[in-house]
Write an enzyme that holds these catalytic residues in place. Structure first.
Site, PDB file in Angstrom:
ATOM      1  N   GLY A 168       7.903  -9.336 -13.512  1.00  0.00           N
ATOM      2  CA  GLY A 168       8.193  -8.125 -12.727  1.00  0.00           C
ATOM      3  C   GLY A 168       9.680  -7.843 -12.682  1.00  0.00           C
ATOM      4  O   GLY A 168      10.211  -7.349 -11.691  1.00  0.00           O
ATOM      5  N   LEU A 228      11.494  -5.616 -13.923  1.00  0.00           N
ATOM      6  CA  LEU A 228      11.975  -4.231 -13.810  1.00  0.00           C
ATOM      7  C   LEU A 228      11.650  -3.628 -12.446  1.00  0.00           C
ATOM      8  O   LEU A 228      11.916  -2.461 -12.192  1.00  0.00           O
ATOM      9  CB  LEU A 228      11.367  -3.369 -14.917  1.00  0.00           C
ATOM     10  N   GLY A 229      11.082  -4.432 -11.560  1.00  0.00           N
ATOM     11  CA  GLY A 229      10.696  -3.922 -10.244  1.00  0.00           C
ATOM     12  C   GLY A 229      11.845  -3.899  -9.253  1.00  0.00           C
ATOM     13  O   GLY A 229      13.010  -4.095  -9.614  1.00  0.00           O
ATOM     14  N   GLN A 230      11.485  -3.676  -7.982  1.00  0.00           N
ATOM     15  CA  GLN A 230      12.498  -3.468  -6.934  1.00  0.00           C
ATOM     16  C   GLN A 230      13.438  -4.662  -6.799  1.00  0.00           C
ATOM     17  O   GLN A 230      14.659  -4.502  -6.782  1.00  0.00           O
ATOM     18  CB  GLN A 230      11.786  -3.219  -5.595  1.00  0.00           C
ATOM     19  N   ASP A 273       8.306  -8.071 -18.152  1.00  0.00           N
ATOM     20  CA  ASP A 273       7.604  -7.045 -17.378  1.00  0.00           C
ATOM     21  C   ASP A 273       6.490  -6.485 -18.251  1.00  0.00           C
ATOM     22  O   ASP A 273       6.489  -6.707 -19.464  1.00  0.00           O
ATOM     23  CB  ASP A 273       8.563  -5.923 -16.931  1.00  0.00           C
ATOM     24  N   TYR A 292      -2.621  -6.308   1.081  1.00  0.00           N
ATOM     25  CA  TYR A 292      -1.321  -6.892   0.730  1.00  0.00           C
ATOM     26  C   TYR A 292      -1.060  -8.154   1.564  1.00  0.00           C
ATOM     27  O   TYR A 292      -0.664  -9.200   1.038  1.00  0.00           O
ATOM     28  CB  TYR A 292      -0.256  -5.833   1.001  1.00  0.00           C
ATOM     29  N   LYS A 337      -0.653 -12.022   0.558  1.00  0.00           N
ATOM     30  CA  LYS A 337       0.563 -12.792   0.860  1.00  0.00           C
ATOM     31  C   LYS A 337       0.227 -14.105   1.565  1.00  0.00           C
ATOM     32  O   LYS A 337       0.804 -15.147   1.250  1.00  0.00           O
ATOM     33  CB  LYS A 337       1.553 -11.959   1.691  1.00  0.00           C
TER      34      LYS A 337
HETATM   35  N1  SER Z   1       8.543  -3.757   1.607  1.00  0.00           N
HETATM   36  C1  SER Z   1       7.198  -4.238   1.607  1.00  0.00           C
HETATM   37  C2  SER Z   1       6.228  -3.165   1.816  1.00  0.00           C
HETATM   38  O1  SER Z   1       6.524  -2.284   2.581  1.00  0.00           O
HETATM   39  C3  SER Z   1       7.007  -5.266   2.671  1.00  0.00           C
HETATM   40  O2  SER Z   1       6.969  -6.503   2.105  1.00  0.00           O
HETATM   41  O3  SER Z   1       5.150  -3.194   1.299  1.00  0.00           O
END
Ligand code: SER
Length: 315
Positions: free
Chosen positions: A8, A10-12, A34, A141, A145
């Protein structure tokens, strides 16, 4: 960390972490991967490999060929996108993580993956959220996690893989914008303040969330990975935060720099509900005590820097 492979990239987080690691450890020692390539320097400025994290066999081959001693697994969907496509989110977030952990196990590599404030839920204490507390998230999500934290701990206890992680808050940066997160408003607000002088927030007034400026996030990844493993009581994952902010406070901080800035609100029910299920303010004592977490930017310092950098970028 001597030979690092990043998924990943190229991600944030990846796009900035790759640059920082290449500066610190040498370009040739940081393999960015990526699912796609783009025209940014990361793809051309050092080793780069197209890699789908769902393909565990290729991941292992690529890591082996590069002789990676560290895997930084960043490829994942953020909260709002995951909520819109929960089955895909489960498959990608969990399948990718399992493949990355297996790769680390096979190579005896050190391992990092980010967790999030999303790993908490409505029954978690909201203020001063402890390191060890109730984790019953209500988003896909968050489920990913929590399962990810447990899985990474499992690989440490069962196989001795040196897994480490951070529960990141909303990350703010002038470089790569996030995509599909709940905390994205805290990035968009700066872009639109500089560009248009106005922003319509999809998160309501009074909604407190933890945030951190990207330079502090990158520094904390490196510090944690370089820390003496023998001193770590926790591993997956440490609470980290640099500020707890509500949208109207962010707007006031921007108004100090750009006095004509105007803020409006149009609440998005999905993201508002997600935000309300997350803590207001984490307690990061364990990170400070166990490996010296020490963020430099508060809201004022970050706001000054963001606005200056975005103006320079001529967005
Ligand atoms: N920045 C993330 C999101 O908003 C939180 O881990 O999904």
């Amino acid at each position: 960390m001597k030979r690092m492979m990043i998924t990943g990239a190229l991600g944030q987080i990846g796009s900035e972490l790759t640059v920082k690691l290449r500066e610190t450890y040498g370009k040739e020692n940081v393999l960015a991967t990526d699912i796609k390539m783009d025209d940014r320097e990361i793809s051309t400025d050092g080793p780069f490999q197209i890699l789908d994290v769902m393909d565990g066999k290729t991941m292992l081959e690529v890591a082996k060929k590069f002789r990676a001693d560290t895997i930084l697994h960043l490829a994942a969907l953020l909260s709002a996108t995951a909520e819109n496509n929960p089955v895909f989110a489960w498959n990608l977030n969990m399948g990718g993580l399992l493949n990355a952990l297996e790769t680390a196990k096979e190579l005896g590599a050190q391992f990092f993956t980010p967790s999030s404030i999303g790993a908490f839920g409505p029954s978690t204490p909201k203020d001063g959220t402890p390191q060890d507390t109730i984790q019953r998230p209500t988003t896909m999500y968050g489920v990913n996690k929590v399962a990810g934290e447990l899985l990474a701990d499992y690989y440490f206890h069962r196989y001795g893989v040196d897994t480490r992680g951070l529960r990141f808050p909303g990350l703010i940066s002038y470089q790569t914008p996030p995509g599909g997160g709940t905390t994205d408003y805290a990035v968009e607000i700066y872009y639109e303040a500089v560009k248009y002088g106005t922003y319509t927030s999809y998160i309501d007034k009074g909604t407190y969330l933890d945030m951190m400026y990207m330079p502090d996030a990158l520094d904390s990844i490196i510090r944690l990975m370089e820390a003496d493993g023998g001193k770590l009581k926790h591993r997956n994952a440490f609470n980290v935060t640099a500020m707890s902010v509500a949208p109207e406070e962010m707007a006031s901080a921007i108004q100090k720099e750009l006095p004509d800035f105007k803020m409006h609100y149009q609440v998005d029910p999905l993201r508002q509900q997600i935000a309300e299920s997350w803590p207001n303010r984490l307690d990061a004592t364990a990170a400070k005590e166990e490996w010296g977490f020490n963020p430099k930017f508060n809201l004022e310092a970050m706001t000054k820097d963001m606005i200056m950098k975005l103006k320079q970028k001529r967005i």
